[in-house]
Design a protein around this motif. Sequence first.
Motif, PDB file in Angstrom:
ATOM      1  N   THR A  71       0.817  -1.220   0.000  1.00 41.47           N
ATOM      2  CA  THR A  71       0.000   0.000   0.000  1.00 41.47           C
ATOM      3  C   THR A  71       0.847   1.264   0.000  1.00 41.47           C
ATOM      4  O   THR A  71       0.306   2.365  -0.041  1.00 41.47           O
ATOM      5  CB  THR A  71      -0.940   0.047   1.223  1.00 41.47           C
ATOM      6  N   ASN A  95      -1.539 -10.551  -7.234  1.00 37.85           N
ATOM      7  CA  ASN A  95      -1.920  -9.644  -6.145  1.00 37.85           C
ATOM      8  C   ASN A  95      -2.753 -10.425  -5.133  1.00 37.85           C
ATOM      9  O   ASN A  95      -3.968 -10.504  -5.229  1.00 37.85           O
ATOM     10  CB  ASN A  95      -2.706  -8.455  -6.698  1.00 37.85           C
ATOM     11  N   GLY A  98      -3.791  -9.358   1.367  1.00 37.31           N
ATOM     12  CA  GLY A  98      -5.099  -8.813   1.738  1.00 37.31           C
ATOM     13  C   GLY A  98      -5.396  -9.066   3.204  1.00 37.31           C
ATOM     14  O   GLY A  98      -4.746  -9.885   3.858  1.00 37.31           O
ATOM     15  N   THR A 119      -5.592  -1.992   1.656  1.00 35.67           N
ATOM     16  CA  THR A 119      -4.823  -3.219   1.465  1.00 35.67           C
ATOM     17  C   THR A 119      -5.370  -4.067   0.328  1.00 35.67           C
ATOM     18  O   THR A 119      -4.608  -4.569  -0.518  1.00 35.67           O
ATOM     19  CB  THR A 119      -4.823  -4.053   2.758  1.00 35.67           C
ATOM     20  N   ASP A 120      -6.692  -4.237   0.286  1.00 34.91           N
ATOM     21  CA  ASP A 120      -7.307  -5.201  -0.627  1.00 34.91           C
ATOM     22  C   ASP A 120      -7.624  -4.638  -2.012  1.00 34.91           C
ATOM     23  O   ASP A 120      -7.826  -5.416  -2.952  1.00 34.91           O
ATOM     24  CB  ASP A 120      -8.603  -5.744  -0.016  1.00 34.91           C
ATOM     25  N   ASN A 145      -5.344 -11.211 -10.010  1.00 37.20           N
ATOM     26  CA  ASN A 145      -5.845 -10.626  -8.768  1.00 37.20           C
ATOM     27  C   ASN A 145      -6.620 -11.668  -7.976  1.00 37.20           C
ATOM     28  O   ASN A 145      -7.510 -12.331  -8.523  1.00 37.20           O
ATOM     29  CB  ASN A 145      -6.752  -9.425  -9.072  1.00 37.20           C
ATOM     30  N   TYR A 161     -14.560  -5.631   3.310  1.00 38.97           N
ATOM     31  CA  TYR A 161     -13.917  -6.675   2.504  1.00 38.97           C
ATOM     32  C   TYR A 161     -14.690  -6.900   1.206  1.00 38.97           C
ATOM     33  O   TYR A 161     -14.107  -6.978   0.117  1.00 38.97           O
ATOM     34  CB  TYR A 161     -13.846  -7.958   3.323  1.00 38.97           C
ATOM     35  N   ALA A 164     -14.214  -4.009  -1.140  1.00 37.78           N
ATOM     36  CA  ALA A 164     -12.887  -4.041  -1.751  1.00 37.78           C
ATOM     37  C   ALA A 164     -12.793  -5.121  -2.820  1.00 37.78           C
ATOM     38  O   ALA A 164     -12.248  -4.887  -3.915  1.00 37.78           O
ATOM     39  CB  ALA A 164     -11.827  -4.270  -0.675  1.00 37.78           C
ATOM     40  N   LYS A 165     -13.320  -6.305  -2.526  1.00 38.56           N
ATOM     41  CA  LYS A 165     -13.223  -7.403  -3.484  1.00 38.56           C
ATOM     42  C   LYS A 165     -14.144  -7.187  -4.686  1.00 38.56           C
ATOM     43  O   LYS A 165     -13.828  -7.593  -5.803  1.00 38.56           O
ATOM     44  CB  LYS A 165     -13.540  -8.734  -2.798  1.00 38.56           C
TER      45      LYS A 165
END
Length: 265
Positions: A71, A95, A98, A119-120, A145, A161, A164-165
């Motif tokens: 990050t 990547n 996470g 982070t994710d 990813n 989460y 982000a995902k």
Amino acid sequence: MKGLELFNLSGKVALVTGSSHGLGMAVATALAQAGATLVINGASSAEKLAEAVKEYAKQGIHAHAYLFDVTNEQQVTEYVSKIEREVGPIDILVNNAGIIKRIPALEMSLTDWQQVICTDLTGPFLMSKIVAKGMKERGGGKIINMCSMMSEVGRDTVSAYAAAKGGLKMLTRNLATEWARYHIQVNGIGPGYFATSQTAPIRVNGHPFHEFILKRTPAGRWGNPEDLAGTAIFLASPASDFVTGQVVYVDGGILASLGKAANED
């Protein structure tokens, strides 16, 4: 190139972030066993990374280890350059780094939210952006990813989460669109529920979540880390040169099904 040669990664350098344990280690191991020169990354401690190097060595894999924060743009820029000087140009980027914070949305602080998103989602953006510059100059590369079933569905306590995902899924598609002209393929892997050290406490007969997963998964079992190997090698290899912008869900069929009926075996 024909047959199994399509999956040969010999002569390629693969960088897998967050690969000191768990699914990241499983993916990194698969790429190395397919012939790639392996570079692993961690951010928590040099000691943990050194232990990971020993674990890879037990499997006959020499892992080049680098400690940096995905990050931090300055660190990413510095260490990508360092890796390419010391090991070689990065042909494959995974990547995987996470985190997840299981906190109800009404109780989640902005600090916790931002840490997960950074982070994710931001981490994969920074890594991809900086590594892809070299890939463009060299005429191509592979970026994978690590997405999630939460790229598609929601669940209690994982709002940051899932956001982000879900964002990572769309970042995958957008970067694939932008970089296809440079022969860079960008794809994702979406793991289901896997048997790892983190899930060990709940993978016991009688535990409600264990029983739920067995009933909810058409395959009737938790995934083994090795179940990711084939998908990872495919997406990292010449076999997937005309595949880009896709997320392959390795989930035993969960996302394809409403689950078994209550009276089914």
